[in-house]
Write an enzyme that holds these catalytic residues in place. Structure first.
Site, PDB file in Angstrom:
ATOM      1  N   ARG A 213       0.825  -1.219   0.000  1.00 57.35           N
ATOM      2  CA  ARG A 213       0.000   0.000   0.000  1.00 57.35           C
ATOM      3  C   ARG A 213       0.852   1.259   0.000  1.00 57.35           C
ATOM      4  O   ARG A 213       0.492   2.276   0.609  1.00 57.35           O
ATOM      5  CB  ARG A 213      -0.973   0.027   1.177  1.00 57.35           C
ATOM      6  CG  ARG A 213      -1.735  -1.259   1.409  1.00 57.35           C
ATOM      7  CD  ARG A 213      -2.493  -1.714   0.201  1.00 57.35           C
ATOM      8  NE  ARG A 213      -3.175  -2.986   0.415  1.00 57.35           N
ATOM      9  CZ  ARG A 213      -3.783  -3.653  -0.560  1.00 57.35           C
ATOM     10  NH1 ARG A 213      -3.784  -3.208  -1.807  1.00 57.35           N
ATOM     11  NH2 ARG A 213      -4.389  -4.781  -0.314  1.00 57.35           N
ATOM     12  N   ASN A 255       2.406  -7.386   7.928  1.00 55.69           N
ATOM     13  CA  ASN A 255       2.479  -8.754   7.412  1.00 55.69           C
ATOM     14  C   ASN A 255       3.966  -9.080   7.398  1.00 55.69           C
ATOM     15  O   ASN A 255       4.646  -8.954   6.385  1.00 55.69           O
ATOM     16  CB  ASN A 255       1.865  -8.838   6.015  1.00 55.69           C
ATOM     17  CG  ASN A 255       0.393  -8.459   6.053  1.00 55.69           C
ATOM     18  OD1 ASN A 255      -0.356  -8.918   6.916  1.00 55.69           O
ATOM     19  ND2 ASN A 255      -0.027  -7.590   5.155  1.00 55.69           N
ATOM     20  N   LYS A 332       0.416  -8.122  14.294  1.00 51.95           N
ATOM     21  CA  LYS A 332      -0.850  -8.456  13.625  1.00 51.95           C
ATOM     22  C   LYS A 332      -1.009  -9.960  13.785  1.00 51.95           C
ATOM     23  O   LYS A 332      -0.241 -10.729  13.205  1.00 51.95           O
ATOM     24  CB  LYS A 332      -0.756  -8.072  12.152  1.00 51.95           C
ATOM     25  CG  LYS A 332      -1.901  -8.555  11.283  1.00 51.95           C
ATOM     26  CD  LYS A 332      -1.756  -8.019   9.844  1.00 51.95           C
ATOM     27  CE  LYS A 332      -2.891  -8.494   8.945  1.00 51.95           C
ATOM     28  NZ  LYS A 332      -2.801  -7.926   7.584  1.00 51.95           N
ATOM     29  N   GLU A 336      -6.148 -12.043   8.620  1.00 56.02           N
ATOM     30  CA  GLU A 336      -5.797 -12.193   7.206  1.00 56.02           C
ATOM     31  C   GLU A 336      -4.694 -13.229   7.015  1.00 56.02           C
ATOM     32  O   GLU A 336      -3.703 -12.983   6.344  1.00 56.02           O
ATOM     33  CB  GLU A 336      -5.404 -10.837   6.616  1.00 56.02           C
ATOM     34  CG  GLU A 336      -6.534  -9.821   6.734  1.00 56.02           C
ATOM     35  CD  GLU A 336      -6.270  -8.490   6.039  1.00 56.02           C
ATOM     36  OE1 GLU A 336      -5.096  -8.086   5.955  1.00 56.02           O
ATOM     37  OE2 GLU A 336      -7.249  -7.868   5.584  1.00 56.02           O
ATOM     38  N   ARG A 382     -18.751  -8.620   9.402  1.00 53.22           N
ATOM     39  CA  ARG A 382     -17.316  -8.536   9.674  1.00 53.22           C
ATOM     40  C   ARG A 382     -16.972  -7.439  10.678  1.00 53.22           C
ATOM     41  O   ARG A 382     -16.076  -7.609  11.499  1.00 53.22           O
ATOM     42  CB  ARG A 382     -16.574  -8.283   8.355  1.00 53.22           C
ATOM     43  CG  ARG A 382     -15.141  -7.841   8.565  1.00 53.22           C
ATOM     44  CD  ARG A 382     -14.371  -7.736   7.273  1.00 53.22           C
ATOM     45  NE  ARG A 382     -13.216  -6.864   7.435  1.00 53.22           N
ATOM     46  CZ  ARG A 382     -12.420  -6.491   6.452  1.00 53.22           C
ATOM     47  NH1 ARG A 382     -12.643  -6.911   5.229  1.00 53.22           N
ATOM     48  NH2 ARG A 382     -11.398  -5.686   6.676  1.00 53.22           N
ATOM     49  N   LYS A 406      -7.975   0.465  14.639  1.00 54.80           N
ATOM     50  CA  LYS A 406      -8.164   1.324  13.464  1.00 54.80           C
ATOM     51  C   LYS A 406      -9.277   2.328  13.736  1.00 54.80           C
ATOM     52  O   LYS A 406     -10.166   2.063  14.556  1.00 54.80           O
ATOM     53  CB  LYS A 406      -8.506   0.490  12.223  1.00 54.80           C
ATOM     54  CG  LYS A 406      -7.301  -0.281  11.671  1.00 54.80           C
ATOM     55  CD  LYS A 406      -7.582  -0.913  10.307  1.00 54.80           C
ATOM     56  CE  LYS A 406      -6.352  -1.682   9.828  1.00 54.80           C
ATOM     57  NZ  LYS A 406      -6.517  -2.298   8.491  1.00 54.80           N
ATOM     58  N   ASP A 411     -12.112  -0.846   7.684  1.00 53.51           N
ATOM     59  CA  ASP A 411     -10.731  -0.860   7.193  1.00 53.51           C
ATOM     60  C   ASP A 411     -10.385   0.432   6.457  1.00 53.51           C
ATOM     61  O   ASP A 411     -10.280   0.415   5.241  1.00 53.51           O
ATOM     62  CB  ASP A 411     -10.554  -2.076   6.279  1.00 53.51           C
ATOM     63  CG  ASP A 411      -9.100  -2.358   5.978  1.00 53.51           C
ATOM     64  OD1 ASP A 411      -8.243  -1.648   6.515  1.00 53.51           O
ATOM     65  OD2 ASP A 411      -8.835  -3.286   5.196  1.00 53.51           O
ATOM     66  N   GLU A 433      -5.134   3.831  15.278  1.00 55.74           N
ATOM     67  CA  GLU A 433      -4.354   3.612  14.057  1.00 55.74           C
ATOM     68  C   GLU A 433      -5.058   4.302  12.896  1.00 55.74           C
ATOM     69  O   GLU A 433      -6.216   4.024  12.603  1.00 55.74           O
ATOM     70  CB  GLU A 433      -4.228   2.099  13.775  1.00 55.74           C
ATOM     71  CG  GLU A 433      -3.447   1.797  12.505  1.00 55.74           C
ATOM     72  CD  GLU A 433      -3.271   0.290  12.228  1.00 55.74           C
ATOM     73  OE1 GLU A 433      -3.767  -0.539  13.017  1.00 55.74           O
ATOM     74  OE2 GLU A 433      -2.635  -0.043  11.214  1.00 55.74           O
ATOM     75  N   GLU A 439      -4.598   4.282   0.640  1.00 54.16           N
ATOM     76  CA  GLU A 439      -4.965   2.995   0.052  1.00 54.16           C
ATOM     77  C   GLU A 439      -6.371   3.006  -0.543  1.00 54.16           C
ATOM     78  O   GLU A 439      -6.598   2.499  -1.634  1.00 54.16           O
ATOM     79  CB  GLU A 439      -4.875   1.900   1.130  1.00 54.16           C
ATOM     80  CG  GLU A 439      -5.383   0.558   0.649  1.00 54.16           C
ATOM     81  CD  GLU A 439      -5.371  -0.521   1.736  1.00 54.16           C
ATOM     82  OE1 GLU A 439      -4.892  -0.254   2.856  1.00 54.16           O
ATOM     83  OE2 GLU A 439      -5.840  -1.636   1.446  1.00 54.16           O
TER      84      GLU A 439
HETATM   85  C1  BDP Z   1      -5.795  -3.606   4.700  1.00 52.66           C
HETATM   86  C2  BDP Z   1      -4.750  -3.651   3.630  1.00 52.66           C
HETATM   87  C3  BDP Z   1      -3.747  -4.745   3.848  1.00 52.66           C
HETATM   88  C4  BDP Z   1      -3.210  -4.701   5.250  1.00 52.66           C
HETATM   89  C5  BDP Z   1      -4.351  -4.727   6.235  1.00 52.66           C
HETATM   90  C6  BDP Z   1      -3.902  -4.526   7.673  1.00 52.66           C
HETATM   91  O1  BDP Z   1      -5.388  -3.828   2.397  1.00 52.66           O
HETATM   92  O2  BDP Z   1      -2.738  -4.602   2.881  1.00 52.66           O
HETATM   93  O3  BDP Z   1      -2.346  -5.742   5.490  1.00 52.66           O
HETATM   94  O4  BDP Z   1      -5.225  -3.674   5.975  1.00 52.66           O
HETATM   95  O5  BDP Z   1      -4.142  -3.458   8.189  1.00 52.66           O
HETATM   96  O6  BDP Z   1      -6.423  -2.379   4.586  1.00 52.66           O
HETATM   97  O7  BDP Z   1      -3.347  -5.441   8.257  1.00 52.66           O
END
Ligand code: BDP
Length: 764
Positions: A213, A255, A332, A336, A382, A406, A411, A433, A439
């Protein structure tokens, strides 16, 4: 933080001469003509002040006393023999650089006050003179500063003082800002201290140099060159951060790669930490929860396994041996596809506390993300998930854990309500956050100032402890009295010469820092400040540009996700419209647009009231009642909370459908206006920055029209309603928009083309 103690003593005159040469060098760099308009110098351009202001400032800033104090006293002598710390040297050099550029000549460096118009900087420890002055520094805390005009030895002197060196550096930048924005400096009396303790930039940078991003080139960190080569960009980055009070940097992507904790990489991290340290910036790392398996070759990463605990304790001690002020970890987990404590049947608190216990003896912190959702088929709404997982754990986290939440429950969308966890966990440290990189807001080419978005969330009233329980007061610790307070922004900084991909994206880095310092600050005031420092103080420029900035975020909401819609972007790249994105094989509903819009023949919007997912019940009763009531729900969040018929009568008297269409149109019109406004301002800006912004606005007009046409084409195919009078029909049939796809978009590394090669016409 350990202060970097003294290079050789007795530097005295030699050092003055060296600094003077330095100042002259800056003067040359700042000479007209040498100033490229490439945006590299951000808001720290220090261009010459002209006219009456110059004379005034020159009178008030003629000499700089930065090292010690009243000569002759024993204390002064003792202190004088000590060279200033790296942080104080940075403050002095910034003042020299800044004043030389702004006033066209370097201030005279002097060991004592000899004239009216002196500037005296330091702490009681570094300067006997400051110690001898009647200054109450208690209100400056451990990171703040005081700037005051005083008579010192019978001369009018501006004193920039703090209890710690870092406060002096912050004060130096604040003082320069006064001149940069043309404030009077004759009678100063200011005290400022940050309201939030940890003000952190999160880099989503991969170790291969790509940025998740990221829309400003490659990673700022050149891992292959470290630790031997320390690019001067690191220092410039640190200066920019210190100028707005940012004091933490997470170097790698959430990540995370396990490689980051290998000794080879820790050496590189330590080298970066050393560059950033004088500017008050600590480094943090994102690490995968499964690190003990990947690196330690253990069988498990179970937080309750003593072998795992021992591994983390040893690894953390190893880090602190080389980086004594290491900040801690960002995690994290179970999100995901990332590993986490639930892989072992443990709670998020048990996972967070594992790291917290390892870090506590070294005063490190864990920033544990609450961005967590499962994409299992049939998973409930979600946006409810983070609250459902974390709320029952309130009070179960170690003191050095801060939950990183967040701004909204989904998101980083163009607009979301505030996250219901704010106010719901009074016995847990919570941090905010934000996303600075755009993005979901058009990437680098869109002119979108995020100040209004940040302000909106910070000022949102959670009602957790009655009226006035704003998000700002929860994260600054004033509502519940947390000790560890923090805020993070996902950085938009890369290897581009202008750092952020566009000039106006720099404003988002800037506003993040300024609001992290003071979460009650005004987005408009910060925009004004930034425009004055980055471009010019001429009102004929400042006024229209600040207006553009303040309108820009709403414009993007209007043409992308109006009336509380969310996540209507193209899948994967999150660039351009994709309201038709359906769940599919390997593509869960939680990533699809139709899951969020819930558009059908009857209407549109996500019912999150008691008749639907009841996510509204996660807010405190007052807020829940407001969101749940059609009469009181803010119009700009209407479809976030309600599924409504297309012919629903809005408060404006229009139908929902007509209103939706008019929002798309409004967004396009606003961007066109921005482009026109900018086209009239060429004479105030150097050609390079003017052109870049003008061309990007042209791109944005195209993208806004694309969004508007594609969205209207899609929703019209569902609502089967005629366009309201005066609304232009989309020029292409829906299938053209649906088929169109940009195969590669910056900022989505590691994925193949977003769509298979195909001979698809470009929508007009
Ligand atoms: C999403 C993004 C992704 C991030 C994720 C996050 O698309 O790339 O890894 O958030 O915050 O918005 O972990």
């Amino acid at each position: 933080m350990p202060s970097h103690l003294p290079p050789p003593t007795g530097a005295g005159r030699r050092e003055f001469r060296a600094t003077l040469l330095l100042a002259l060098a800056f003067a040359c760099v700042n000479a007209p003509g040498a100033r490229a308009g490439d945006g590299h110098r951000l808001w720290l351009r220090y261009v010459p002040v002209h006219g009456v202001w110059r004379a005034r400032y020159r009178r008030a800033a003629t000499e700089l006393i930065s090292q010690n104090g009243a000569p002759g006293t024993r204390a002064a002598h003792r202190l004088r023999s000590r060279a200033p710390s790296a942080t104080l040297r940075a403050a002095q050099s910034e003042l020299l650089r800044g004043l030389t550029g702004l006033l066209g000549r370097p201030p005279r460096l002097s060991p004592r006050v000899t004239t009216n118009g002196a500037i005296l900087i330091g702490t009681p420890r570094s300067s006997a003179l400051i110690r001898s002055l009647p200054l109450d520094l208690a209100p400056t805390g451990t990171q703040g500063y005081l700037i005051r005009t005083l008579q010192v030895h019978g001369h009018r002197t501006i004193v920039i003082a703090a209890r710690r060196d870092i406060g002096v550096l912050y004060g130096a930048f604040a003082f320069l800002r006064l001149i940069q924005t043309r404030r009077p400096i004759e009678h100063l009396d200011m005290v400022s201290r940050p309201k939030i303790r940890h003000r952190v930039l999160d880099f989503w940078d991969n170790l291969d140099g790509t940025v998740e991003r990221g829309y400003a080139g490659d990673s700022l960190w050149k891992w292959g060159e470290l630790p031997e080569y320390l690019s001067p960009r690191y220092t410039d980055f640190a200066r920019a951060c210190a100028s707005i009070g940012i004091n933490g940097v997470v170097l790698d992507n959430v990540n995370a790669s396990p490689v980051i904790l290998e000794p080879l990489y820790l050496e590189k991290v330590a080298a970066l930490a050393q560059v950033l340290r004088p500017y008050g910036i600590r480094v943090y790392l994102s690490v995968p929860f499964s690190e003990p398996i990947a690196l330690g070759k253990l069988k498990s990463a179970d937080p309750l396994d003593p072998a795992v605990q021992g591994w983390w304790a040893r690894k953390v001690s190893e880090i602190y041996r080389d980086i004594p002020d290491f900040g801690g970890f960002l995690m994290k987990a179970n999100s995901e596809g990332q590993p986490g404590p639930s892989d072992y049947g443990r709670t998020q608190a048990e996972g967070a506390n594992l790291l917290a216990r390892a870090l506590a003896p070294h005063h490190g912190i864990v920033m544990w993300r609450t961005f967590l959702y499962s994409t299992s088929p049939g998973a409930e709404d979600r946006i409810r998930q983070a609250y459902d997982v974390f709320k029952p754990l309130d009070g179960k986290f170690q003191d050095n854990v801060i939950l990183q939440v967040k701004n909204g429950p989904l998101d980083f969308q163009p607009r979301e309500p505030f996250h219901p966890l704010f106010g719901a966990m009074p016995r847990t440290n919570l941090m905010l956050e934000l996303e600075i990189t755009k993005e979901y807001l058009g990437h680098q080419t869109s002119f979108t100032y995020l100040g209004p978005l940040y302000q909106e969330v910070l000022r949102s009233d959670t009602w957790a402890a009655g009226p006035g329980s704003t998000v700002a007061r929860i994260i600054d610790g004033s509502l519940y009295g947390e000790r560890e307070t923090a805020i993070a922004g996902v950085a938009n900084i890369g290897s581009d010469r202008n750092w952020c991909g566009s000039i106006f994206n720099q404003a988002n880095w800037y506003v993040f820092g300024r609001m992290a310092w003071d979460p009650t600050a005004s987005a408009r005031a910060i925009a004004q400040e930034w425009v004055r420092m980055t471009f010019t103080n001429q009102a004929a420029f400042v006024r229209p540009v600040v207006r553009m900035m303040m309108r820009s975020r709403e414009a993007a909401v209007d043409y992308m996700d109006p009336l509380g819609l969310a996540s209507q972007m193209a899948a994967g790249t999150h660039f351009g419209p994709g309201p038709w994105v359906h769940p599919g094989k390997g593509f869960p509903s939680e990533w699809s647009s139709t899951y969020y819009s819930r558009a059908d023949a009857q209407g549109i919007g996500f019912d999150r009231t008691a008749t639907g997912s009841d996510a509204v019940a996660q807010y405190s009763p007052h807020v829940a009642a407001e969101f749940a009531s059609l009469a009181h729900c803010p119009t700009d969040l209407l479809l976030w909370f309600h599924h409504l018929p297309w012919n629903y009568r809005m408060r404006s008297g229009r139908t929902l459908w007509d209103s939706l269409v008019s929002h798309y149109d409004r967004g396009v019109t606003a961007v066109k206006r921005m482009r026109t406004t900018w086209s009239r301002l060429a004479r105030y800006v150097d050609p390079q920055r003017y052109r870049l912004t003008a061309d990007f606005l042209t791109i944005q007009v195209r993208d806004a029209e694309w969004w508007r046409d594609a969205s209207i084409a899609y929703f019209r195919s569902i609502s089967h309603r005629p366009l309201p009078p005066g609304a232009a029909p989309p020029p292409e049939p829906l299938k053209t928009y649906e088929a169109f796809c940009i195969p590669y978009v910056e900022g989505t590394p590691g994925t193949g083309p977003a769509c298979p090669p195909a001979d698809i016409p470009v929508p007009r």
